[in-house]
Design a protein around this motif. Structure first.
Motif, PDB file in Angstrom:
ATOM      1  N   MET A   1       0.834  -1.216   0.000  1.00 24.19           N
ATOM      2  CA  MET A   1       0.000   0.000   0.000  1.00 24.19           C
ATOM      3  C   MET A   1       0.862   1.257   0.000  1.00 24.19           C
ATOM      4  N   ALA A   2       1.962   1.229   0.728  1.00 21.77           N
ATOM      5  CA  ALA A   2       2.853   2.394   0.774  1.00 21.77           C
ATOM      6  C   ALA A   2       3.406   2.701  -0.610  1.00 21.77           C
ATOM      7  N   THR A   3       3.847   1.669  -1.324  1.00 23.71           N
ATOM      8  CA  THR A   3       4.386   1.852  -2.671  1.00 23.71           C
ATOM      9  C   THR A   3       3.311   2.373  -3.625  1.00 23.71           C
ATOM     10  N   ALA A   4       2.118   1.798  -3.547  1.00 21.86           N
ATOM     11  CA  ALA A   4       1.032   2.234  -4.432  1.00 21.86           C
ATOM     12  C   ALA A   4       0.654   3.688  -4.163  1.00 21.86           C
ATOM     13  N   LEU A   5       0.544   4.068  -2.884  1.00 21.14           N
ATOM     14  CA  LEU A   5       0.190   5.450  -2.554  1.00 21.14           C
ATOM     15  C   LEU A   5       1.324   6.399  -2.926  1.00 21.14           C
ATOM     16  N   ASP A   6       2.557   5.984  -2.726  1.00 15.97           N
ATOM     17  CA  ASP A   6       3.713   6.787  -3.117  1.00 15.97           C
ATOM     18  C   ASP A   6       3.630   7.130  -4.605  1.00 15.97           C
ATOM     19  N   ARG A   7       3.410   6.138  -5.428  1.00 22.39           N
ATOM     20  CA  ARG A   7       3.307   6.364  -6.877  1.00 22.39           C
ATOM     21  C   ARG A   7       2.106   7.244  -7.217  1.00 22.39           C
ATOM     22  N   TYR A   8       1.002   7.000  -6.548  1.00 19.91           N
ATOM     23  CA  TYR A   8      -0.216   7.773  -6.809  1.00 19.91           C
ATOM     24  C   TYR A   8      -0.010   9.255  -6.480  1.00 19.91           C
ATOM     25  N   LEU A   9       0.620   9.551  -5.338  1.00 19.59           N
ATOM     26  CA  LEU A   9       0.809  10.954  -4.940  1.00 19.59           C
ATOM     27  C   LEU A   9       1.714  11.714  -5.901  1.00 19.59           C
ATOM     28  N   TRP A  10       2.653  11.024  -6.547  1.00 18.19           N
ATOM     29  CA  TRP A  10       3.524  11.704  -7.509  1.00 18.19           C
ATOM     30  C   TRP A  10       2.794  12.025  -8.801  1.00 18.19           C
ATOM     31  N   ALA A  11       1.763  11.254  -9.149  1.00 13.39           N
ATOM     32  CA  ALA A  11       1.175  11.389 -10.484  1.00 13.39           C
ATOM     33  C   ALA A  11      -0.318  11.693 -10.503  1.00 13.39           C
ATOM     34  N   TRP A  12      -0.964  11.851  -9.364  1.00  9.46           N
ATOM     35  CA  TRP A  12      -2.427  11.907  -9.314  1.00  9.46           C
ATOM     36  C   TRP A  12      -3.009  13.130  -9.993  1.00  9.46           C
ATOM     37  N   LYS A  13      -2.289  14.220 -10.025  1.00 13.26           N
ATOM     38  CA  LYS A  13      -2.816  15.457 -10.586  1.00 13.26           C
ATOM     39  C   LYS A  13      -1.657  16.229 -11.211  1.00 13.26           C
ATOM     40  N   LYS A  14      -1.814  16.616 -12.461  1.00 10.88           N
ATOM     41  CA  LYS A  14      -0.708  17.248 -13.183  1.00 10.88           C
ATOM     42  C   LYS A  14      -0.225  18.545 -12.562  1.00 10.88           C
ATOM     43  N   ASP A  15      -1.136  19.326 -11.979  1.00 13.91           N
ATOM     44  CA  ASP A  15      -0.738  20.629 -11.437  1.00 13.91           C
ATOM     45  C   ASP A  15      -0.487  20.594  -9.933  1.00 13.91           C
ATOM     46  N   SER A  16      -0.309  19.410  -9.390  1.00 13.17           N
ATOM     47  CA  SER A  16      -0.084  19.271  -7.956  1.00 13.17           C
ATOM     48  C   SER A  16       1.306  18.697  -7.703  1.00 13.17           C
ATOM     49  N   PHE A  17       1.940  19.182  -6.643  1.00 17.00           N
ATOM     50  CA  PHE A  17       3.237  18.650  -6.231  1.00 17.00           C
ATOM     51  C   PHE A  17       3.154  18.354  -4.742  1.00 17.00           C
ATOM     52  N   LEU A  18       3.167  17.085  -4.384  1.00 12.54           N
ATOM     53  CA  LEU A  18       3.107  16.675  -2.982  1.00 12.54           C
ATOM     54  C   LEU A  18       4.394  15.931  -2.615  1.00 12.54           C
ATOM     55  N   PRO A  19       5.430  16.676  -2.238  1.00 15.05           N
ATOM     56  CA  PRO A  19       6.667  16.004  -1.856  1.00 15.05           C
ATOM     57  C   PRO A  19       6.416  15.170  -0.599  1.00 15.05           C
TER      58      PRO A  19
END
Length: 146
Positions: free
Chosen positions: A43-61
């Motif tokens: 789940m951590a890996t899946a959420l990590d990938r999702y947070l990087w790519a979920w929205k083009k104009d969003s940056f969630l370090p």
């Protein structure tokens, strides 16, 4: 000691990652630190990938952590253990967390997954448990797309 605010977000569909991203983005934009606790490394890996790519104009370090005892300065941490490595004030429970752990935060989000009867009943049980522990959990309106 003031107990934290607990909000249950109703999910009528399997969109937990989307709502985690939205909540994380909202608190990150306010300058608040966030910990997202997930069940396991998958789940951590899946959420990590999702947070990087979920929205083009969003940056969630963010940073993924799975150990207790290591601290960091990252504003957003995805963790597989009940630990607050970045001294966050906001906790997002992608998996159930213990009442004692919740006391380390000011604001907590849990999910009432109403699309599945078993998950919905588990959420009702957590809601009751939190009340028994002295918390005042609130049920937010159903989550909607924005």
């Amino acid at each position: 000691m003031t107990l934290p605010a607990i909000f249950f977000v109703r999910l009528a569909r399997q969109e937990k990652a989307l709502h985690i991203a939205r909540l994380t983005e909202m608190h990150f934009s306010r300058g608040q630190r966030v910990v997202v606790v997930v069940a396991d490394d998958v789940m951590a890996t899946a959420l990590d990938r999702y947070l990087w790519a979920w929205k083009k104009d969003s940056f969630l370090p963010h940073k993924v952590m799975s150990t207790v005892g290591e601290f960091c300065d990252d504003a957003v941490v995805i963790s597989t253990v009940e630990f607050n490595p970045n001294r966050a004030t906001v906790l997002i429970c992608a998996t159930p967390c213990s009442p004692d752990f919740l006391k380390n935060f000011q604001q907590i989000y849990d999910f009432a997954e109403t699309y599945d009867p078993h998950l919905a009943e588990a959420a009702r049980e957590r809601f009751r448990l939190f009340r028994q522990q002295g918390f005042d959990p609130q049920l937010e309106p159903p989550a909607t797309d924005t």
